[in-house]
Design an enzyme around this catalytic site. Structure first.
Site, PDB file in Angstrom:
ATOM      1  N   GLU A 161       0.947  -1.138  -0.005  1.00  0.00           N
ATOM      2  CA  GLU A 161       0.051  -0.036   0.171  1.00  0.00           C
ATOM      3  C   GLU A 161       0.603   1.139  -0.153  1.00  0.00           C
ATOM      4  OE1 GLU A 161      -2.880  -0.005   2.958  1.00  0.00           O
ATOM      5  OE2 GLU A 161      -4.241  -1.467   2.026  1.00  0.00           O
ATOM      6  N   GLU A 177      -6.036  -8.291   0.758  1.00  0.00           N
ATOM      7  CA  GLU A 177      -6.577  -7.897   1.998  1.00  0.00           C
ATOM      8  C   GLU A 177      -7.885  -7.547   1.631  1.00  0.00           C
ATOM      9  OE1 GLU A 177      -4.632  -4.672   4.550  1.00  0.00           O
ATOM     10  OE2 GLU A 177      -2.846  -5.824   3.954  1.00  0.00           O
TER      11      GLU A 177
HETATM   12  C1  BG6 Z   1      -4.489  -1.805   5.245  1.00  0.00           C
HETATM   13  C2  BG6 Z   1      -3.148  -2.164   5.755  1.00  0.00           C
HETATM   14  O1  BG6 Z   1      -4.298  -0.455   5.067  1.00  0.00           O
HETATM   15  O2  BG6 Z   1      -5.501  -2.253   5.961  1.00  0.00           O
HETATM   16  C3  BG6 Z   1      -3.157  -3.148   7.248  1.00  0.00           C
HETATM   17  O3  BG6 Z   1      -2.467  -3.020   4.986  1.00  0.00           O
HETATM   18  C4  BG6 Z   1      -4.166  -2.398   7.799  1.00  0.00           C
HETATM   19  O4  BG6 Z   1      -1.809  -2.989   7.686  1.00  0.00           O
HETATM   20  C5  BG6 Z   1      -5.366  -2.641   7.388  1.00  0.00           C
HETATM   21  O5  BG6 Z   1      -4.111  -2.809   9.439  1.00  0.00           O
HETATM   22  C6  BG6 Z   1      -6.818  -2.023   7.964  1.00  0.00           C
HETATM   23  O6  BG6 Z   1      -6.443  -0.576   8.350  1.00  0.00           O
HETATM   24  P1  BG6 Z   1      -6.552  -0.134   9.812  1.00  0.00           P
HETATM   25  O7  BG6 Z   1      -6.052   1.228   9.847  1.00  0.00           O
HETATM   26  O8  BG6 Z   1      -8.036  -0.085  10.149  1.00  0.00           O
HETATM   27  O9  BG6 Z   1      -5.764  -1.169  10.508  1.00  0.00           O
END
Ligand code: BG6
Length: 473
Positions: free
Chosen positions: A161, A377
């Site tokens: 990201e 993800e």
């Molecule tokens: C993505 C990242 O942005 O989303 C993760 O790759 C992150 O590291 C996940 O934890 C969720 O975002 P957040 O800020 O809610 O933890």
């Protein structure tokens, strides 16, 4: 590349390993931020996190029982190179060898991300991603990893990201180094994509070590109407949210329309002609896509550029109120990202929008042809407490089910999507959000020895994978 569709889940080193000062590890910028910064508003650290460093074997056994066949994880750069460059920490390499061997023994295909934000503090002190030397140091780190793990790992990711991390670091200012400065942001973006290209060039000098991609947090762009002004806003938003990463990764250069637009406000003198060749040679093999939400945009109306961040889980925190409209992001002269008044949002203001998964996949095929794509993800963050020893996270089940359906719809239409990873394998440190925002398929009792309890979603995912594989036979 593998034939079997990969069903897995994902984590990142700083968010789950803990062991922040064990095994010869150096400091990362997140160690320093979480220990020292007043901007660490939830006052928690990743010192222990989910204690994955000591419990990975148990975690992999759980994943195997959950019928998952792949694990996406990242390496801690300062665990391998404590000062970011120079001397290699053998204990760090040994730890990852043991961890990778264990995941393979549990039937999990490794999907390895070289960098998921835990930059060595020693490099941050020399300017971090604003310093082009960091890109060179990163390429050296990548080579060490290719040499060590190339015999075991076949799916590699350069950077996780670039957009979300750098926008948080240099626009929202809620991630270290906590800056709000468009010019510095652009330099850091450029150097990060150069680093990814340099790693890809180095990768090609090794034989039989698989394929390499970048992971982009992709926001499919939707407009408020069909006017020409909105269409322009959508195009520019698409460049700024997506294409500067995905075009550069797949075509070897930044979108010219974006560069022209940025040149009206910023000094782009950091873009060097001689790097063009490196970007072209550094084109990647696949895209990893993190899909959480969409971008709903309208043309720019007024005010200075801004990007809101909600790290408290209080709905609407830090959003900009413009009459009835709440603005999440303003890019002066280009567009505004707003909340759809009819949208469904989490407490952290993430819009739940499953159809965006489908649009993302078909749009990527339109842009880049038949490239391999992994959804690296996808998940839902919420507060959770066990009731009678169980976590009934039916909202997450509904979320995952709806998103996977959209993925399969695109796959059925021929999009070359090869795997899907739930974020996250178990509960972990959600950066500045701390530990309240839980994403895991498995609950971690952070107050009681990090005991693991599989959630309803874990069982649902296991049964879903079993059904899918049965149907494929
Ligand atoms: C993505 C990242 O942005 O989303 C993760 O790759 C992150 O590291 C996940 O934890 C969720 O975002 P957040 O800020 O809610 O933890």
């Amino acid at each position: 590349m593998q034939d079997k569709f990969l069903w897995g889940s994902a984590t990142a080193s700083y968010q789950c390993e803990g062991a922040w000062d064990e095994g010869g590890k150096g400091l990362s910028m997140w160690d320093v931020f979480s220990h020292e910064s007043p901007l660490n508003i939830n006052h928690v650290t990743g010192d222990v996190a989910s204690d994955h460093y000591h419990r990975y074997e148990e975690d992999f056994a759980m994943m195997e029982a959950g019928r998952q066949n792949s694990y996406r994880f990242s390496l801690s750069w300062p665990r391998i190179l404590p000062e970011g460059t120079g001397e290699v920490n053998r204990a760090g390499l040994d730890f990852y060898h043991a961890m990778i061997d264990s995941m393979i023994a549990h039937g999990l295909e490794p999907n390895l991300t070289l960098y998921h934000w835990d930059l060595p503090q020693a490099l941050q002190e020399k300017g971090g991603w604003e310093n082009i030397e960091t890109a060179c140091a990163y390429a050296e780190f990548a080579k060490v990893c290719f040499r060590e793990f190339g015999g075991k790992v076949k799916i590699w990711v350069t950077i996780n990201e670039p957009k979300y991390s750098l926008f948080s670091m240099y626009a929202a200012g809620n991630y270290p180094p906590n800056v709000k400065d468009g010019q510095r942001l652009l330099v850091a973006c450029y150097n990060t994509m150069l680093a990814s290209a340099l790693a890809a060039i180095a990768f090609r000098t090794f034989e039989n070590i698989g394929q390499i991609g970048v992971v982009s947090d992709y926001d499919p762009v939707y407009g408020v109407d069909d006017s020409p002004e909105t269409k322009r806003a959508m195009r520019l938003a698409d460049h700024l949210f997506n294409n500067w990463v995905t075009d550069t990764a797949m075509k070897g250069w930044f979108p010219q329309e974006l560069l022209d637009e940025l040149a009206k406000t910023y000094d782009l003198g950091f873009i060097k002609e001689e790097h063009g060749e490196l970007f072209r040679r550094g084109v990647l093999d696949f895209l990893g896509i993190n899909y959480y939400s969409r971008a709903y945009v309208r043309p720019y109306v007024d005010g200075a550029s801004m990007l809101a961040s909600n790290n408290t889980g209080k709905k609407g925190e830090n959003l900009d109120d413009d009459g009835d409209i709440k603005r999440i992001m303003v890019v002066k002269g280009m567009f505004e990202k707003i909340m759809d008044p009819d949208g469904e949002f989490t407490d952290w203001d993430f819009e739940v929008y499953p159809e965006g998964m489908y649009l993302t996949l078909v749009e990527l095929r339109e842009k880049y042809g038949d490239i391999p794509i992994y959804i690296t993800e996808n998940g839902l963050g919420q507060r959770e407490e066990p009731e009678n020893g169980e976590i009934r996270d039916d909202l997450r089940v509904k979320f995952l089910d709806a998103h996977i359906r959209e993925l399969l719809r695109a796959k059925d239409e021929g999009v070359n999507v090869r795997g899907y990873y739930v974020w996250s394998t178990f509960d972990l440190y959600s950066w500045v959000n701390g530990y309240d925002k839980r994403y895991g398929l498995v609950y971690v009792d952070f107050d009681n020895g990090n005991e693991r309890i599989p959630k309803e979603s874990f069982h649902w995912y296991r049964d879903f994978i079993a059904r899918y594989e049965e149907e494929q036979r």
